[in-house]
Design an enzyme around this catalytic site. Structure first.
Site, PDB file in Angstrom:
ATOM      1  N   ARG A  81      -7.620  -0.158   0.892  1.00 30.34           N
ATOM      2  CA  ARG A  81      -8.058  -1.822   0.278  1.00 30.34           C
ATOM      3  C   ARG A  81      -8.508  -1.339  -0.846  1.00 30.34           C
ATOM      4  O   ARG A  81      -8.322  -2.324  -1.295  1.00 30.34           O
ATOM      5  CB  ARG A  81      -9.022  -2.407   1.707  1.00 30.34           C
ATOM      6  N   ASP A 128     -11.688   7.164   3.794  1.00 31.14           N
ATOM      7  CA  ASP A 128     -10.755   7.436   5.016  1.00 31.14           C
ATOM      8  C   ASP A 128     -10.222   5.713   4.606  1.00 31.14           C
ATOM      9  O   ASP A 128      -9.786   5.062   5.146  1.00 31.14           O
ATOM     10  CB  ASP A 128     -10.856   7.579   5.691  1.00 31.14           C
ATOM     11  N   ASP A 173      -1.904  10.900   3.056  1.00 30.78           N
ATOM     12  CA  ASP A 173      -3.466  10.646   3.502  1.00 30.78           C
ATOM     13  C   ASP A 173      -4.443  11.394   4.188  1.00 30.78           C
ATOM     14  O   ASP A 173      -4.530  11.469   5.699  1.00 30.78           O
ATOM     15  CB  ASP A 173      -4.068   9.144   3.632  1.00 30.78           C
ATOM     16  N   LYS A 208     -10.114  13.382   7.450  1.00 26.34           N
ATOM     17  CA  LYS A 208      -9.085  12.983   9.700  1.00 26.34           C
ATOM     18  C   LYS A 208      -9.219  14.194   9.636  1.00 26.34           C
ATOM     19  O   LYS A 208      -8.695  15.759   9.648  1.00 26.34           O
ATOM     20  CB  LYS A 208      -8.113  12.104   8.866  1.00 26.34           C
ATOM     21  N   LYS A 237       1.133  -1.160  -0.482  1.00 27.94           N
ATOM     22  CA  LYS A 237      -0.371  -0.018  -0.362  1.00 27.94           C
ATOM     23  C   LYS A 237       1.040   1.348   0.135  1.00 27.94           C
ATOM     24  O   LYS A 237       1.118   1.430   0.752  1.00 27.94           O
ATOM     25  CB  LYS A 237      -0.765   0.361   1.680  1.00 27.94           C
ATOM     26  N   GLU A 273      -9.332   3.965   2.354  1.00 30.40           N
ATOM     27  CA  GLU A 273      -8.899   3.615   0.963  1.00 30.40           C
ATOM     28  C   GLU A 273      -8.068   3.266  -0.031  1.00 30.40           C
ATOM     29  O   GLU A 273      -7.863   2.330  -1.050  1.00 30.40           O
ATOM     30  CB  GLU A 273      -8.736   5.295  -0.003  1.00 30.40           C
ATOM     31  N   ASP A 280       2.060   6.846   5.841  1.00 30.37           N
ATOM     32  CA  ASP A 280       0.657   5.914   5.121  1.00 30.37           C
ATOM     33  C   ASP A 280       1.177   4.646   3.894  1.00 30.37           C
ATOM     34  O   ASP A 280       0.454   4.032   3.498  1.00 30.37           O
ATOM     35  CB  ASP A 280      -0.390   6.246   4.492  1.00 30.37           C
TER      36      ASP A 280
END
Length: 465
Positions: free
Chosen positions: A316, A312, A235, A242, A230, A314, A253
């Protein structure tokens, strides 16, 4: 930072200071055998032989001093038992009075890691430790330390300097070192072929355009192993934004991509007999007029549809398209790394990557490997009974379950939909960050689960040399 290869050398009887190791069982006997002056000096330094303690011992002249250090067990040195020494001793060469550092050599090297991109410090060359008898361990240990440093460097770098193109450059740099091939998909080809990666990253500045970065290496006739990372370079949470506190560490991230790349580097450096396929899904989850929205329905490379319950969630999404791609080449093993869920941190804290597997034997081997190299993971259940939490009224699946229950498990179940049926798969939900320093492990970006999975691959595919 100093190259780890300069800090771990073969012992050819070159001049070096001596390190004496004691543990709780041997301390009293060792102390009783010392001259009165040494006992007094040890007492003045409040040394009691406990792990991570140390004291300087006088020599016949001022420049011939040596060191005594406490460890948990002299007979079985763990990776971190000499790390405090490496952090505090001055530059120079050192050897153990008895035996060789063994596994502790890794902590000696990782303790001297420095992130110096934005603040140059005069740290010198650092202390070197000498190995005798097991010099064949030098190169593998150096490679491990380099892989750990790679993860730390990538994760520690702010998002402004570690966007998708920078992540691509990092993959290309590693590829050049080992003669690997790199393919990058972006723009219209990404939108058509990897619609979820495109959707997550399309609101970012054009300079930070999303992309799928693939590296391939090895004999095509060897067993195919796929690594997926990933690579969300920052993010914001998207339109489900967030809070500021939640964004503070979101430069990390892309930690899953950092782990996957570092693992690929280890595999290639060791010459494991595999056909390696690395896929990094790189994007910035930004906010803009064209950002994907809660309630949108996304197409996927696999052909199923995904309703967006939360922008949020995202990571996956990008992993789903990447997992589909690597699965098309029929690998015999798929492993993904991701800084995926806060739920995993609630469940197992920052040190333990949550591990999910669709194969019990594979999970058991991963646990054994992690214990062997002191890089533990903790298996959580891939509980199909929670799949209903991801149901959608208008699409094949929702990307985020309602209610907040079992967040790490439902995220893993989402990913499972994109793994080829019958293919052994490991998913590591890792934090990639150390919130507080420990010997050999500074605060900041960290490799958690990397050495465990590399050891697993060594167990399965053997070692070169």
């Amino acid at each position: 930072m100093t190259d780890p290869a300069d800090l771990l050398k073969a012992d050819s009887q070159q001049p070096a200071r001596t390190i004496h190791l004691v543990d709780a069982a041997s301390f009293d006997g060792w102390l009783a055998a010392q001259p009165e002056g040494v006992r007094a000096l040890v007492a003045a330094q409040k040394f009691r032989g406990k792990a991570q303690e140390q004291a300087i011992l006088p020599g016949e002249s001022a420049d011939l001093w040596s060191v005594v250090a406490g460890v948990a067990d002299r007979a079985m040195l763990g990776p971190w038992c000499l790390a405090r020494l490496a952090e505090t001793l001055p530059e120079g060469a050192y050897r153990l009075a008895e035996g060789s550092p063994g596994a502790a050599a890794l902590g000696w090297l990782t303790a001297q890691y420095r992130f110096e991109r934005y603040r140059k410090e005069e740290n010198g060359a650092g202390p070197r430790v000498l190995l005798s008898g097991d010099v064949a361990r030098i190169e593998p240990t150096v490679q491990l330390a380099r892989a750990v440093a790679l993860v730390r460097d990538l994760v520690n770098t702010p998002a402004a300097d570690m966007g998708p193109p920078d992540l691509q450059a990092a993959v290309e740099k590693v590829a050049v070192s080992f003669g690997a091939s790199v393919t990058v998909t972006k723009g219209d080809a990404l939108e058509q072929g990897y619609p979820m990666i495109h959707a997550v990253g399309k609101a970012a500045d054009r300079a930070f355009a999303p992309r799928l970065i693939e590296l391939t290496w090895g004999d095509p006739e060897h067993p195919r192993v796929a690594l997926v990372g990933k690579g969300i370079c920052f993010d914001s949470g998207g339109l489900d934004i967030k809070p500021s506190s939640g964004m503070r560490l979101m430069k990390k991230d892309m930690g899953g991509a950092a782990h996957a790349l570092a693992l690929a580097q280890l595999v290639m450096a060791a010459g494991l007999p595999v056909r390696l396929h690395l896929a990094v899904a790189a994007a910035e989850n930004a906010i803009g007029g064209n950002a994907f929205r809660p309630g949108d329905i996304l197409a996927t490379r696999k052909g199923i549809t995904v309703e967006i319950g939360n922008t949020d969630a995202e990571g996956r999404l990008v992993l789903g398209d990447a997992l589909t791609k690597v699965g098309e080449d029929r690998p015999e093993l798929v492993i993904d790394f991701a800084t995926l869920t806060g739920a995993a941190r609630v469940a197992v804290g920052p040190d333990l990557p949550a591990l999910f597997a669709n194969d019990d034997a594979l999970a058991a081997d991963a646990a054994t490997a992690g214990a062997e190299v002191d890089d533990p993971t903790w298996r959580l259940p891939l509980w199909d009974g929670y799949a209903d939490m991801l149901k959608s009224d208008i699409a094949d699946i929702n990307n985020a379950g309602e209610g907040g229950f079992a967040g790490a498990i439902t995220a893993a179940l989402f990913l499972k939909r994109f793994v080829p049926e019958g293919t052994p798969w490991l998913h590591l939900d890792t934090f990639a960050w150390r919130p507080a320093a420990k010997p050999g492990r500074p605060k900041g970006g960290e490799a958690l689960g990397l050495r465990a999975v590399f050891r697993l691959l060594q167990m399965r595919y053997g070692r070169k040399g």
